[in-house]
Design an enzyme around this catalytic site. Structure first.
Site, PDB file in Angstrom:
ATOM      1  NE  ARG A 252      43.859  21.331 -41.219  1.00 30.29           N
ATOM      2  CZ  ARG A 252      42.827  22.065 -40.718  1.00 30.29           C
ATOM      3  NH1 ARG A 252      42.061  20.946 -40.429  1.00 30.29           N
ATOM      4  NH2 ARG A 252      42.907  23.543 -40.933  1.00 30.29           N
ATOM      5  CD  GLU A 281      40.645  17.794 -46.851  1.00 30.84           C
ATOM      6  OE1 GLU A 281      40.569  19.034 -47.641  1.00 30.84           O
ATOM      7  OE2 GLU A 281      40.612  17.148 -45.541  1.00 30.84           O
ATOM      8  CG  HIS A 299      38.242  20.299 -45.426  1.00 29.25           C
ATOM      9  ND1 HIS A 299      39.454  19.810 -45.295  1.00 29.25           N
ATOM     10  CD2 HIS A 299      37.801  20.793 -44.289  1.00 29.25           C
ATOM     11  CE1 HIS A 299      39.678  21.351 -44.383  1.00 29.25           C
ATOM     12  NE2 HIS A 299      39.315  21.174 -43.167  1.00 29.25           N
TER      13      HIS A 299
END
Lengths: 335, 320
Positions: A252, A281, A299
């Site tokens: 993460r 993000e 991602h």
């Protein structure tokens, strides 16, 4: 799952399912075949309005199970569980459950499932792809060739050999072990850190991430995000890794102090990075976007055709287990 | 340094070595003082008559005519692994020995080959470009990529590089098959008799064989069609192994899903149509290039030269 081949919603026998998602039409369609689905995306409403309406419309068969598509911004907490007191099962389509209050769920007898091993292989493959791309400058070469520079500028700066590199993996769960097996085949030496050493692997264990960083050429973040692992890669770790060190993050964004990483890359105190995740993000710091020694992906480590289909099957398998009174396939327990 | 075993030193202690083109700086620095280097094009009559070794840096073409000018020649030493730039028939007729870089580049080539497989199938390079162009925040869905682990891999050429590619992809749970001139009984992978059959049974086709008259344009329309719509081609061998205009057509038409290319028919020229495609990963013939493998190649070259002048067996002779 042949018993639900006909659209179960029409038969009136199917259980009610709460579905909170922002995408994944294929998953929604598969769920509609089997359940009476209260679908947040299909409702077209903002989430709070949808949840209120769904709670009101729940009778005569309020939802006992919910599917949370991990990209959704919803916390599974006391408030949500109060709104749907009938819930006894929450199935997350992703691996991470940071958005789920596991303790609160446990107190209310709500079982929680995640994606288990569904994504592990694809994430591990992506981590290896990022590492080779950084070390061997695959992306840079791409840009070089596409800009027509090869005939003009001749050969581009060399990459660095993988064989013999000491790779320190933070987290030796499913993903960490899959990464380790793959990189060993490239001749890398594997070290790792996790809360406790794993008997099932023979790689060298480091109880402290700082020592792991000191002894490694590459650090790969492959652990869960929680209070202890937030910013597990910070300035001290980057300094210990050293100026030739490479960081790969498929965990993460919050695992890494991103501002510090950017500074270290800028100053040449870290040699390169391969990042699939970022602290904020979809924003990526402008400085990263112009660096040649980083590889950036959005991602996407889990998003393969195969894992999409596997995730769908796995979600339904967990739901079927729950609705037939069996244990969940991939339960997540509070620590 | 041992004096030459077979001939008296004609001029000074250091053996004469002709160069097909100038040495790379690293090579020049490392070999300095051990040999007397003269560019073949600049060699005078005496040097041409004396020279027993022609060292070929990079991929400089060496023809029968070049060789004919050197009557005392015994060895053509390449710094690369592939020697298709040397007229091997002429070498055979003259009874010359030819050496290459042996194993020096094998691991790095294999690593890069696998890197290209990952980069194409998982769109690593395309995604990097997407993020850099600021499209993550603005654009919607990005296409799903293709899982690599567990896919069927076909390797053309199971030599040093091919076998290392095989070992790496086997660690991803891929089923590995291969095609080569003849089966390798000790290899734990399935042998397939033709490239076309291999392509038909593969999701990924990796080329890591030598370029010869037999293998030139072996990847043609038939093979690409056999590889099929979900298939990916990765080439870390030589551009000449592939019918390049046909490959471009097949990519454009969706006959295959994508390609990772480190080599081209006419380097550094890359077909412009490929530059616009995001299902291809292009690189500048760099699969071998790491500082470590260059040092390894250097050691091989120096080792072969020393062995030749000392009358010892060569380290990495190429079978002609």
């Amino acid at each position: 799952m042949a018993s639900h081949a006909v659209d179960a919603a029409a038969s009136g026998e199917s259980p009610t399912l709460l579905l909170i998602r922002r995408s994944d039409a294929a998953l929604a369609a598969a769920l509609r075949q089997r359940y009476r689905v209260l679908d947040s995306f299909a409702s077209g409403e903002p989430l709070p309005a949808f949840l209120a309406a769904a709670a009101a419309a729940a009778a005569p068969d309020p939802p006992r199970a919910a599917v949370i598509v991990s990209s959704s911004v919803v916390r599974v907490d006391a408030a949500l569980l109060d709104a749907f007191p009938s819930l006894r099962c929450v199935v997350n389509t992703g691996a991470g459950v940071e958005h789920v209050d596991l303790g609160e769920c446990a107190r209310r007898g709500v079982a929680v499932a995640n994606s288990g091993a569904v994504y592990s292989v694809d994430v591990a493959d992506h981590a290896v792809g990022l590492l080779v791309a950084v070390l061997r400058r695959v992306s840079e070469a791409e840009r070089f060739v596409r800009r027509g520079l090869w005939p003009v500028q001749g050969d581009y700066p060399l990459g660095s050999k993988l064989g013999g590199k000491r790779v320190g993996i933070i987290g030796m769960g499913r993903i960490g072990s899959l990464i380790a097996t793959r990189l060993q085949a490239f001749g890398c030496v594997i070290y790792y850190n996790s809360r406790r050493p794993k008997d099932s692997v023979s790689y060298k264990y480091f109880p402290h991430v700082l020592d792991l960083a000191t002894e490694s050429d590459v650090l790969i973040v492959a652990c869960a995000l929680n209070k202890e692992t937030r910013h597990i890669v910070n300035k001290d770790i980057l300094d210990a890794l050293g100026k030739d060190g490479i960081i790969i993050n498929i965990g993460r964004g919050a695992h890494i102090d991103e501002a510090e990483l950017v500074r270290a890359l800028n100053d040449g105190r870290t040699a390169g990075a391969g990042l699939d995740v970022f602290e904020n993000e979809p924003e990526v710091s402008a400085e990263l976007l112009s660096m040649n020694n980083v590889v950036l992906t959005h991602h996407m480590a889990v998003f393969t055709l195969e894992s999409k289909s596997d995730m769908c099957d796995h979600t339904i398998a967990n739901l079927e287990a729950f609705f037939s009174g069996k244990p969940l396939l991939t339960p997540v327990l509070p620590k | 340094m041992p004096p030459p075993a077979l001939e008296p030193a004609a001029s000074g202690d250091k053996p004469l070595v002709l160069l097909a083109q100038p040495l790379f700086p690293e090579f020049a620095a490392a070999l300095k003082g051990r040999y007397r280097f003269v560019l073949a094009a600049d060699a005078d009559a005496a040097e041409a008559a004396e020279a027993r070794v022609l060292l070929v840096p990079g991929l400089k073409t060496v023809t029968a005519e070049h060789l004919d000018r050197l009557p005392a020649l015994g060895l053509v030493a390449a710094t690369s692994v592939g020697v298709d730039h040397v007229d091997l028939d002429a070498c055979r007729h003259r009874g010359l020995a030819v050496t290459n870089a042996g194993e020096a580049f094998a691991a790095d080539s294999a690593d890069y080959g696998v890197g290209l497989v990952l980069a194409v199938m998982r769109r690593v390079a395309a995604a990097d470009s997407y993020v850099r162009r600021g499209r993550w925040a603005t654009d919607g869905d990005y296409p799903l990529t293709t899982k690599v682990s567990g896919k069927r891999v076909g390797i053309v050429g199971l030599g040093r590089i091919g076998s290392l590619v095989a070992r790496r992809l086997a660690a991803f749970g891929c089923a590995v098959s291969y095609h080569s001139r003849s089966p390798k009984p000790s290899a734990p992978y399935r042998f397939v008799a033709t490239a076309r059959e291999l392509a038909a049974d593969s999701d990924v086709l990796v080329l890591s064989c030598a370029l010869t008259e037999e293998t030139r344009r072996m990847v043609n329309r038939e093979v690409l069609e056999a590889l099929g719509g979900g298939g990916v081609l990765v080439n870390v061998g030589r551009g000449g192994l592939v019918d390049e205009p046909e490959l471009v057509r097949c990519l454009r038409e969706g006959v295959i899903a994508g390609a990772g290319l480190d080599v081209y028919e006419n380097e550094p020229h890359v077909p412009p149509e490929l530059v616009d495609m995001d299902n291809v990963v292009l690189s500048d013939h760099r699969a071998v290039l790491t500082p470590e493998s260059i040092r390894g190649a250097l050691d091989m070259v120096a080792g072969n030269l020393d062995a030749f002048f000392a009358g010892r067996p060569l380290l990495s002779p190429v079978t002609l």
